[in-house]
Design a protein around this motif. Sequence first.
Motif, PDB file in Angstrom:
ATOM      1  N   LEU A   1       0.817  -1.097  -0.160  1.00  0.00           N
ATOM      2  CA  LEU A   1      -0.112  -0.057  -0.048  1.00  0.00           C
ATOM      3  C   LEU A   1       0.904   1.296   0.088  1.00  0.00           C
ATOM      4  O   LEU A   1       0.571   2.251  -0.629  1.00  0.00           O
ATOM      5  N   SER A   2       1.978   1.188   0.658  1.00  0.00           N
ATOM      6  CA  SER A   2       2.843   2.640   0.737  1.00  0.00           C
ATOM      7  C   SER A   2       3.318   2.525  -0.637  1.00  0.00           C
ATOM      8  O   SER A   2       3.612   3.624  -1.203  1.00  0.00           O
TER       9      SER A   2
ATOM     10  N   ILE B   1      -6.171  -4.197  -6.014  1.00  0.00           N
ATOM     11  CA  ILE B   1      -4.443  -3.685  -6.225  1.00  0.00           C
ATOM     12  C   ILE B   1      -3.862  -4.335  -7.349  1.00  0.00           C
ATOM     13  O   ILE B   1      -3.163  -3.377  -8.076  1.00  0.00           O
ATOM     14  N   TRP B   2      -3.785  -5.515  -7.320  1.00  0.00           N
ATOM     15  CA  TRP B   2      -3.040  -6.079  -8.437  1.00  0.00           C
ATOM     16  C   TRP B   2      -3.511  -5.911  -9.679  1.00  0.00           C
ATOM     17  O   TRP B   2      -2.625  -5.536 -10.805  1.00  0.00           O
ATOM     18  N   ALA B   3      -4.949  -5.688  -9.922  1.00  0.00           N
ATOM     19  CA  ALA B   3      -5.365  -5.231 -11.319  1.00  0.00           C
ATOM     20  C   ALA B   3      -5.062  -4.046 -11.777  1.00  0.00           C
ATOM     21  O   ALA B   3      -4.580  -3.542 -12.835  1.00  0.00           O
ATOM     22  N   ASN B   4      -5.058  -2.977 -10.642  1.00  0.00           N
ATOM     23  CA  ASN B   4      -4.717  -1.671 -10.921  1.00  0.00           C
ATOM     24  C   ASN B   4      -3.319  -1.543 -11.268  1.00  0.00           C
ATOM     25  O   ASN B   4      -2.696  -0.582 -12.191  1.00  0.00           O
TER      26      ASN B   4
ATOM     27  N   LEU C   1       8.916   1.026  -9.446  1.00  0.00           N
ATOM     28  CA  LEU C   1       8.312   0.728  -8.255  1.00  0.00           C
ATOM     29  C   LEU C   1       6.866   0.048  -8.152  1.00  0.00           C
ATOM     30  O   LEU C   1       6.521  -0.954  -7.664  1.00  0.00           O
ATOM     31  N   ILE C   2       6.197   0.391  -9.362  1.00  0.00           N
ATOM     32  CA  ILE C   2       5.052  -0.345 -10.121  1.00  0.00           C
ATOM     33  C   ILE C   2       5.380  -1.857 -10.180  1.00  0.00           C
ATOM     34  O   ILE C   2       4.765  -2.837  -9.506  1.00  0.00           O
ATOM     35  N   VAL C   3       6.417  -2.238 -10.827  1.00  0.00           N
ATOM     36  CA  VAL C   3       6.874  -3.514 -11.168  1.00  0.00           C
ATOM     37  C   VAL C   3       7.026  -4.408  -9.841  1.00  0.00           C
ATOM     38  O   VAL C   3       6.783  -5.413  -9.585  1.00  0.00           O
ATOM     39  N   LEU C   4       7.952  -3.708  -9.015  1.00  0.00           N
ATOM     40  CA  LEU C   4       8.286  -4.208  -7.524  1.00  0.00           C
ATOM     41  C   LEU C   4       6.896  -4.575  -6.738  1.00  0.00           C
ATOM     42  O   LEU C   4       6.793  -5.526  -6.096  1.00  0.00           O
ATOM     43  N   ALA C   5       6.161  -3.569  -6.926  1.00  0.00           N
ATOM     44  CA  ALA C   5       4.730  -3.731  -6.150  1.00  0.00           C
ATOM     45  C   ALA C   5       4.072  -4.683  -6.666  1.00  0.00           C
ATOM     46  O   ALA C   5       3.365  -5.585  -6.017  1.00  0.00           O
TER      47      ALA C   5
END
Length: 415
Positions: free
Chosen positions: A297-298, A364-367, A326-330
Amino acid sequence: MDIDNLIIENIDSPHELEKMYRDDPEAFIRSFSYALEQNPDSQVLAVWHERLNFKETPNTEKASLLKKDFLLMGILAILAGISTRIILHFVEMEAIAPINLVFGVVPFIAAYFVYNNTPKKNVMSMLAALFLIPVFYINLLPLELTDSIIMAYLHLPVFMWILLGLAFTGDEYGIGSARLAYLKFNGEFCIVYASMAISGMLLTGLTMQLFSFVGMDISEFYFKNVVLFGAAALSVVATYLVSKNLKFAQNIAPYIAKIFSPLVLLTLIAYLATVVVAGKNPFLDRNFLISFNGILLSALAVTIFSITGSGADEKKNISDYINFALIVLALVIDSVALSAIVFRLSSYGITPNRIAVLGVNILIWANLLWIMVSYVGFLSNKTGPSSVQDSITKYLPVYGLWAALVTFTFPLIFN
């Protein structure tokens, strides 16, 4: 050669005139009158005259509106503080749940938004209904903290945040730019609120110390009646300041985003490397899985904050590559978390907590996937930055619908 003659000699060179003014503004202003007297028909000097002597005509209508806005802000801030204190009284009596404190602040911020951007009657009616329904529903639930009720309490603020977005955007709730403006408002609001809250904390510490010198402990009274009141009222004040285009927040927000994005990326990489070395397992360790979701979430929040701080026509830069990383890591973190949640569901059974966490992680995964795909198009020059922003703004209602589903149905289904 004195500056009087220099101005006359460079009358046809805007660049030199600007350079002279910047080198010594006071000397330039003193000598300008002489140059204008010698060349009264010069259009260049006429423009400079207006620039040096311009005085904005007072707009009485605008000043009146500002006074009205300020007065409204003051009234709403006081009402928010009083309402929050009254709600706390009933919470202490165990008559209502603590989550009701959110109703001491959010409606007054929404009222300020509605005043500044009055929507049509149908939108206004929908807003009123959507604010009243959770107030009554939450207080019909038993005070016993079962898992389903805790999930409802945790998701209610998200639902209320989406409602605030509806109040902010008004009739433009379906337009991406309006939603983006709301996200920007949230980032700037946090900066302004935190800045004032720090000042409040310093004042609180000083007050406690001063009263301790005379042997009085006013901490309980002060926190219940001053700190709580101030915290609630401050939220309306911060809303007012941000809505008035406070330059401080607007100027510092993009820099905070650019500074924090790489720091969060490096921290996440270091943390995940440590996790691997330490042999932590989110499949078996529940607390570790919770912290994993907190990290997710952070990362999502920092990335969204950074993306919304960019202009719709801004060209790609190093920040975009950091955001993409960051997006890939998240996405990797979320995939691991999803696997762990599915494993726990199949191994230990269905509970409201696991279903709620599973749903949030799927959303969140889809977003994240949508944002990542949009970023690939942007970084490969196939699309513009607006496509990345759309992947965020268009997805916001989905979070609101899920929050409403958990808040209003989980206590009924699982109880």
